[in-house]
Design an enzyme around this catalytic site. Structure first.
Site, PDB file in Angstrom:
ATOM      1  N   ASP A  83       1.305  -0.755  -0.055  1.00  0.00           N
ATOM      2  CA  ASP A  83       0.113   0.364   0.195  1.00  0.00           C
ATOM      3  C   ASP A  83       0.885   1.266  -0.142  1.00  0.00           C
ATOM      4  O   ASP A  83       2.076   0.881   0.449  1.00  0.00           O
ATOM      5  CB  ASP A  83      -1.169   0.309   1.441  1.00  0.00           C
ATOM      6  CG  ASP A  83      -1.911  -1.090   1.277  1.00  0.00           C
ATOM      7  OD1 ASP A  83      -2.124  -1.896   0.466  1.00  0.00           O
ATOM      8  OD2 ASP A  83      -2.384  -1.152   2.262  1.00  0.00           O
TER       9      ASP A  83
HETATM   10  N1  URA Z   1      -1.169  -5.933   3.778  1.00  0.00           N
HETATM   11  C1  URA Z   1      -1.534  -4.195   4.073  1.00  0.00           C
HETATM   12  O1  URA Z   1      -2.235  -4.244   4.654  1.00  0.00           O
HETATM   13  N2  URA Z   1      -0.986  -4.119   2.782  1.00  0.00           N
HETATM   14  C2  URA Z   1       0.254  -4.078   2.351  1.00  0.00           C
HETATM   15  O2  URA Z   1       0.704  -3.103   1.339  1.00  0.00           O
HETATM   16  C3  URA Z   1       0.529  -5.430   3.011  1.00  0.00           C
HETATM   17  C4  URA Z   1       0.426  -6.027   2.937  1.00  0.00           C
END
Ligand code: URA
Length: 273
Positions: A105
Site C-alpha cells: 500500500d
Molecule cells: N497488508 C496490508 O494491509 N498492506 C500491505 O501493503 C501489505 C500487506
C-alpha cells in the site's frame, strides 16, 4: 534457444504466462511478422522478432533482481493519475525497467522486490508456493492476548477467513504496541484488514521479511541487488534462462556497487521463526 512463446512473453515482464496464452490465442502475437495463434509455438528471442499488438518485445539480456526498502508515501504502480511518487523513482541508475513483485500500500513501508524477470515474479507470487511474508505493525494502544490469538487462528474478512498466521508481540510502549504478523496469503490490504477485524488501529505497517529474505539494515529509500544465491533460494528453483543477473554489494554509503562475484548475504537473519 527455442522457447515457448508464452514463456518468452511472460519473461519479458508483459504479463503472466496464462494471460500470454490468451494473447497468442487472440491473434495478438506475431513472430517475424507472421501471426501465431497455436499455443505450443516456439521462437528464439535472440534471433526472432516477436511482437505483441504490433509492438516488438524488448527482451532484456540482463536479469535484474532488486530489494528496495520502500518508504511510506510511494505507490507500487508504474504510473499514478494523482501524480504521487512511484517506487521506481527511487531506482536511480537501474539500467532496465523493473516491475514490483506484488504490491505494498501507499503508506506501507519495508521490503519490496522488483525485477524484469516475469517468470520469477510469477513463481514467487503463485499461491501454491505459500511464501511467508512477515510484517511489523505498530498499533494504537495496547494489544491483548485474545486479539493476538484471533489473528493467529484466522479472522473472517469480506473475502473469507484468513489462513492461520504466526503472530507475536514484539514491543510494548506507552502509547503503542508493535506486533509481528507472518502470513503466506497475499490478499489486498490483508494485514490492515486483519487488524481492523480484531479492533486494532494500525499506525505503521512495515514488511520486514519475504520468505528467506530479510530487510536487514537497508535505510528507507535505498535498494540493493540480490545475489544469485538469494534469487535461487527465494523461488526454490534454479534460474533456467540465461544470463543471470546483475549482482552487487553495498559499499559504506549503502549505494549499490556492481561486482563480478555475487555476494551471498541476508541468509543469516532471514530464518523463519
Ligand atoms: N497488508 C496490508 O494491509 N498492506 C500491505 O501493503 C501489505 C500487506
Amino acid at each position: 534457444m527455442l522457447e515457448r512463446l508464452q514463456k518468452i512473453i511472460s519473461a519479458a515482464g508483459i504479463t503472466s504466462r496464462r494471460a500470454s496464452e490468451a494473447l497468442i490465442q487472440n491473434g495478438q502475437v506475431a513472430v517475424n511478422g507472421i501471426v501465431v495463434t497455436e499455443l505450443g509455438s516456439k521462437a528464439d528471442p535472440s534471433i526472432d522478432t516477436i511482437t505483441v499488438d504490433g509492438k516488438a518485445l524488448k527482451i532484456s539480456a540482463q536479469r535484474l533482481y532488486i530489494l528496495l526498502n520502500k518508504p511510506p508515501g510511494y505507490i507500487t504502480a508504474l504510473k499514478d493519475s494523482q501524480g504521487r511518487p512511484l517506487v521506481t523513482d527511487l531506482l536511480k541508475d537501474v539500467a532496465d525497467r523493473v516491475y514490483p513483485v506484488g504490491r505494498l500500500d501507499y503508506n506501507t513501508e519495508g521490503l519490496l522486490l522488483l525485477t524484469n524477470d516475469g517468470e520469477w515474479a510469477n513463481r514467487l507470487m503463485h499461491p501454491s508456493n505459500e511464501i511467508e511474508k512477515e510484517y511489523h505493525v505498530r498499533v494504537r494502544g495496547k494489544v491483548i492476548d485474545q486479539q493476538l490469538k484471533r489473528l493467529a487462528e484466522g479472522v473472517e474478512l469480506e473475502d473469507g477467513m484468513t489462513a492461520p498466521a504466526v503472530v507475536s508481540l514484539v514491543k510494548s510502549g506507552e502509547q503503542n504496541d508493535w506486533i509481528s504478523i507472518a502470513i503466506h496469503e497475499g490478499r489486498n490490504r490483508q494485514v490492515r484488514r486483519m487488524c481492523e477485524a480484531v479492533s486494532l488501529s494500525v499506525v505503521r505497517l512495515k514488511r520486514i521479511r519475504y520468505g528467506t529474505l530479510a530487510l536487514g539494515t537497508l535505510r528507507a529509500g535505498q535498494f540493493r541487488y540480490l545475489s544469485e544465491a538469494e534469487v535461487h533460494q527465494l523461488s526454490g528453483e534454479p534460474i533456467k534462462s540465461p544470463p543471470y543477473v546483475k549482482s552487487a554489494r553495498l559499499d559504506k554509503s549503502d549505494r549499490p556497487v556492481k561486482s563480478s562475484r555475487p555476494k551471498q548475504s541476508g541468509g543469516k537473519s532471514s530464518g523463519r521463526r
